[in-house]
Motif scaffolding. Structure first.
Motif, PDB file in Angstrom:
ATOM      1  N   LYS A  52      -5.444   2.259  -7.259  1.00  0.00           N
ATOM      2  CA  LYS A  52      -6.355   2.199  -6.112  1.00  0.00           C
ATOM      3  C   LYS A  52      -5.788   1.406  -4.936  1.00  0.00           C
ATOM      4  O   LYS A  52      -6.318   1.459  -3.836  1.00  0.00           O
ATOM      5  N   LYS A  57       0.818  -1.213   0.000  1.00  0.00           N
ATOM      6  CA  LYS A  57       0.000   0.000   0.000  1.00  0.00           C
ATOM      7  C   LYS A  57       0.853   1.265   0.000  1.00  0.00           C
ATOM      8  O   LYS A  57       0.487   2.276  -0.601  1.00  0.00           O
ATOM      9  N   ASN A  58       1.994   1.201   0.644  1.00  0.00           N
ATOM     10  CA  ASN A  58       2.874   2.366   0.733  1.00  0.00           C
ATOM     11  C   ASN A  58       4.094   2.260  -0.181  1.00  0.00           C
ATOM     12  O   ASN A  58       5.072   2.986  -0.006  1.00  0.00           O
ATOM     13  N   ARG A  86      -0.854   4.148  -2.072  1.00  0.00           N
ATOM     14  CA  ARG A  86      -1.063   5.552  -1.685  1.00  0.00           C
ATOM     15  C   ARG A  86      -0.262   6.523  -2.550  1.00  0.00           C
ATOM     16  O   ARG A  86      -0.804   7.512  -3.022  1.00  0.00           O
TER      17      ARG A  86
END
Length: 203
Positions: A130, A102-103, A133
């Motif tokens: 999506k 996600k990061n 981040r």
């Protein structure tokens, strides 16, 4: 490209060559060859965007043994030889140790204007966007994207419709820096079309 071929002493050595501009040049040595992309990131180069590179790899028995990717603007030389590690100028390189997708900083490229996979690529772009981040990066040079993964600057890359000369040097750079690179469908790299994924092993 002519300068690189001359400096490598291709005619005397007898090695075969695969280049972006001239294609295949058959030499006496059928098992070893140089793979050359004289300017990767041509559109950047033509428009004065200072992000492009020279990519040269040496292949023996269908395995990339050595490679360099040189960024002349930043004076950065990314190099690797099988079993000897990967280096940025004189400093050892390692892929990032990030495990949180996600990061993660993810890069891609394309689609080419005439790509048959254009719609698929755009759908993938939206889907991955999506999931992470940071915004996805599109730098315009696949060779430097791979070098940046090897140096730990980018955490992952997927890119469709690449030629072998786009990725050859990057293959050994990433492997020698502890990363992962393969075709998305798990097939071997080839000279016609490569749909690649590259990252540290966690991502």
């Amino acid at each position: 490209e002519k300068i690189i071929i001359n400096e490598l002493g291709i005619e005397k050595s007898g090695y075969s060559v695969l280049t972006e501009e001239r294609g295949v040049i058959e030499g006496k040595n059928k098992t070893s060859r140089w793979i050359i992309d004289p300017i990767d990131g041509t559109t950047n180069f033509l428009n004065g965007v200072p992000h492009f590179a020279i990519s040269i790899a040496f292949e023996e028995n269908q395995e990339i043994k050595s490679g360099i990717i040189f960024d002349p603007i930043k004076n950065e030389m990314f190099s690797a030889h099988k079993g000897s590690g990967a280096y940025l100028n004189n400093s050892r390189m390692r892929v990032s140790n990030k495990s949180d997708f996600k990061n993660s900083l993810i890069a891609t490229g394309g689609p080419r204007f005439v790509s048959e996979q254009k719609e698929k690529i755009m759908k993938e772009y939206i889907k991955v966007s999506k999931k992470v981040r940071p915004a996805i990066r599109k730098f315009g040079s696949a060779a430097l994207d791979l070098a940046y993964i090897a140096a730990g600057r980018i955490d992952g890359l997927w890119h469709r419709d690449l030629k072998y000369w786009d990725i050859a040097a990057g293959i050994v750079l990433i492997k020698e820096s502890g990363g992962y690179i393969n075709n998305i469908d798990g097939t071997d790299f080839n000279e016609n079309k490569n749909d690649i994924i590259a990252s540290n092993t966690r991502i």
